[in-house]
Design an enzyme around this catalytic site. Sequence first.
Site, PDB file in Angstrom:
ATOM      1  N   CYS A   1       0.756  -1.426   0.262  1.00  0.00           N
ATOM      2  CA  CYS A   1      -0.057  -0.223  -0.399  1.00  0.00           C
ATOM      3  C   CYS A   1       0.461   1.317   0.006  1.00  0.00           C
ATOM      4  O   CYS A   1       1.778   1.323   1.057  1.00  0.00           O
ATOM      5  CB  CYS A   1      -0.665  -0.101   1.434  1.00  0.00           C
ATOM      6  SG  CYS A   1      -1.411   1.732   1.605  1.00  0.00           S
TER       7      CYS A   1
ATOM      8  N   ASP B   1       0.165  16.793  -1.889  1.00  0.00           N
ATOM      9  CA  ASP B   1      -0.554  15.462  -2.880  1.00  0.00           C
ATOM     10  C   ASP B   1       1.002  15.544  -4.266  1.00  0.00           C
ATOM     11  O   ASP B   1       1.161  16.623  -4.741  1.00  0.00           O
ATOM     12  CB  ASP B   1      -1.695  15.762  -3.259  1.00  0.00           C
ATOM     13  CG  ASP B   1      -2.263  14.972  -4.031  1.00  0.00           C
ATOM     14  OD1 ASP B   1      -3.153  14.409  -4.259  1.00  0.00           O
ATOM     15  OD2 ASP B   1      -1.554  15.235  -5.518  1.00  0.00           O
TER      16      ASP B   1
ATOM     17  N   ASN C   1     -12.360  10.503  -1.718  1.00  0.00           N
ATOM     18  CA  ASN C   1     -13.644   9.814  -2.926  1.00  0.00           C
ATOM     19  C   ASN C   1     -13.862   7.721  -2.992  1.00  0.00           C
ATOM     20  O   ASN C   1     -12.715   7.655  -2.117  1.00  0.00           O
ATOM     21  CB  ASN C   1     -12.507   9.570  -4.182  1.00  0.00           C
ATOM     22  CG  ASN C   1     -12.516  11.234  -4.831  1.00  0.00           C
ATOM     23  OD1 ASN C   1     -13.085  11.983  -4.977  1.00  0.00           O
ATOM     24  ND2 ASN C   1     -11.428  11.712  -5.064  1.00  0.00           N
TER      25      ASN C   1
ATOM     26  N   THR D   1      -8.253   6.497  -6.440  1.00  0.00           N
ATOM     27  CA  THR D   1      -7.114   5.713  -7.466  1.00  0.00           C
ATOM     28  C   THR D   1      -5.902   5.327  -6.186  1.00  0.00           C
ATOM     29  O   THR D   1      -5.621   4.105  -6.567  1.00  0.00           O
ATOM     30  CB  THR D   1      -5.930   6.272  -7.926  1.00  0.00           C
ATOM     31  OG1 THR D   1      -6.036   8.378  -7.224  1.00  0.00           O
ATOM     32  CG2 THR D   1      -7.233   7.420  -9.615  1.00  0.00           C
TER      33      THR D   1
ATOM     34  N   HIS E   1      -8.220   8.790   2.265  1.00  0.00           N
ATOM     35  CA  HIS E   1      -7.983   9.254   2.232  1.00  0.00           C
ATOM     36  C   HIS E   1      -8.155  10.430   2.046  1.00  0.00           C
ATOM     37  O   HIS E   1      -9.399  10.453   1.183  1.00  0.00           O
ATOM     38  CB  HIS E   1      -6.510   9.606   1.690  1.00  0.00           C
ATOM     39  CG  HIS E   1      -6.423   9.402   0.304  1.00  0.00           C
ATOM     40  ND1 HIS E   1      -6.845   7.897  -0.743  1.00  0.00           N
ATOM     41  CD2 HIS E   1      -7.414  10.549  -0.528  1.00  0.00           C
ATOM     42  CE1 HIS E   1      -7.107   7.863  -1.242  1.00  0.00           C
ATOM     43  NE2 HIS E   1      -7.336   9.585  -1.703  1.00  0.00           N
TER      44      HIS E   1
ATOM     45  N   HIS F   1      -8.939  14.270   0.606  1.00  0.00           N
ATOM     46  CA  HIS F   1      -8.086  15.389  -0.398  1.00  0.00           C
ATOM     47  C   HIS F   1      -8.471  16.924   1.018  1.00  0.00           C
ATOM     48  O   HIS F   1      -9.975  16.934   1.080  1.00  0.00           O
ATOM     49  CB  HIS F   1      -8.597  15.109  -1.200  1.00  0.00           C
ATOM     50  CG  HIS F   1      -8.624  14.423  -2.255  1.00  0.00           C
ATOM     51  ND1 HIS F   1      -7.199  14.705  -2.495  1.00  0.00           N
ATOM     52  CD2 HIS F   1      -9.158  14.032  -1.766  1.00  0.00           C
ATOM     53  CE1 HIS F   1      -7.460  13.378  -3.567  1.00  0.00           C
ATOM     54  NE2 HIS F   1      -8.899  12.465  -3.066  1.00  0.00           N
TER      55      HIS F   1
HETATM   56  P1  AMP Z   1      -8.153   8.808  -4.774  1.00  0.00           P
HETATM   57  O1  AMP Z   1      -7.635   9.398  -6.505  1.00  0.00           O
HETATM   58  O2  AMP Z   1      -9.030  10.157  -4.437  1.00  0.00           O
HETATM   59  O3  AMP Z   1      -7.370   7.818  -4.453  1.00  0.00           O
HETATM   60  O4  AMP Z   1      -6.551  10.288  -4.476  1.00  0.00           O
HETATM   61  C1  AMP Z   1      -5.058   9.922  -4.300  1.00  0.00           C
HETATM   62  C2  AMP Z   1      -4.481  10.696  -4.723  1.00  0.00           C
HETATM   63  O5  AMP Z   1      -3.070  10.248  -4.473  1.00  0.00           O
HETATM   64  C3  AMP Z   1      -3.611  11.678  -5.531  1.00  0.00           C
HETATM   65  O6  AMP Z   1      -4.744  13.084  -6.027  1.00  0.00           O
HETATM   66  C4  AMP Z   1      -2.483  12.079  -6.635  1.00  0.00           C
HETATM   67  O7  AMP Z   1      -2.003  12.889  -7.195  1.00  0.00           O
HETATM   68  C5  AMP Z   1      -2.109  11.523  -5.063  1.00  0.00           C
HETATM   69  N1  AMP Z   1      -0.730  11.006  -5.127  1.00  0.00           N
HETATM   70  C6  AMP Z   1      -0.396   9.362  -5.471  1.00  0.00           C
HETATM   71  N2  AMP Z   1       0.813   9.079  -4.877  1.00  0.00           N
HETATM   72  C7  AMP Z   1       1.306  10.257  -4.566  1.00  0.00           C
HETATM   73  C8  AMP Z   1       2.805  10.387  -3.745  1.00  0.00           C
HETATM   74  N3  AMP Z   1       3.544   9.445  -4.373  1.00  0.00           N
HETATM   75  N4  AMP Z   1       2.771  11.424  -2.515  1.00  0.00           N
HETATM   76  C9  AMP Z   1       1.768  11.921  -2.448  1.00  0.00           C
HETATM   77  N5  AMP Z   1       0.573  11.923  -3.544  1.00  0.00           N
HETATM   78  C10 AMP Z   1       0.566  11.245  -4.257  1.00  0.00           C
HETATM   79 ZN    ZN Z   2      -2.382   1.588   3.427  1.00  0.00          ZN
END
Ligand code: AMP
Ligand code: ZN
Length: 114
Positions: A5, A31, A87, A95, A100, A102
């Site tokens: 994860c 982010d 989300n 994704t 989490h 935002h």
């Molecule tokens: P979600 O689409 O709601 O699952 O948000 C996932 C978020 O994680 C997105 O806004 C990505 O830009 C962010 N994200 C993905 N990988 C990383 C990382 N290594 N460090 C910081 N943010 C990340």
């Molecule tokens: Zn986790």
Amino acid sequence: MSANCLFCKIAAKQIPSKIVYEDPDLFAFEDINPQAPTHILICPRKHFKSLAHAAPEDQAILGKLQLVAAQLARERNLLDGYRTVLNSGEGAGQTVFHLHLHLLGGRHFRWPPG
Ligand code: AMP
Ligand code: ZN
């Protein structure tokens, strides 16, 4: 910690990130692909795949996510308003499957979100 994860690895500092807040329950970091001048992700240390995987005993931690978002927004002087977004599930745009919140701020937001 859940194997493979991304956000558990960020919490364990196995993957670098810009951490902006930490306590025994939560951690928050910038982010990597910001969608607003402020874009912070706030996560429980406990691994939940999504909000759909939370249970009644998780009430306090879910409330704390929002209160930490408000605290970070105050610290950043997001006086014009800010948005917290969670989300849940692929159809909603999730994704990374570690729950989490935002925190987005520093620009105008339209409604409804896309
Ligand atoms: P979600 O689409 O709601 O699952 O948000 C996932 C978020 O994680 C997105 O806004 C990505 O830009 C962010 N994200 C993905 N990988 C990383 C990382 N290594 N460090 C910081 N943010 C990340
Ligand atoms: Zn986790």
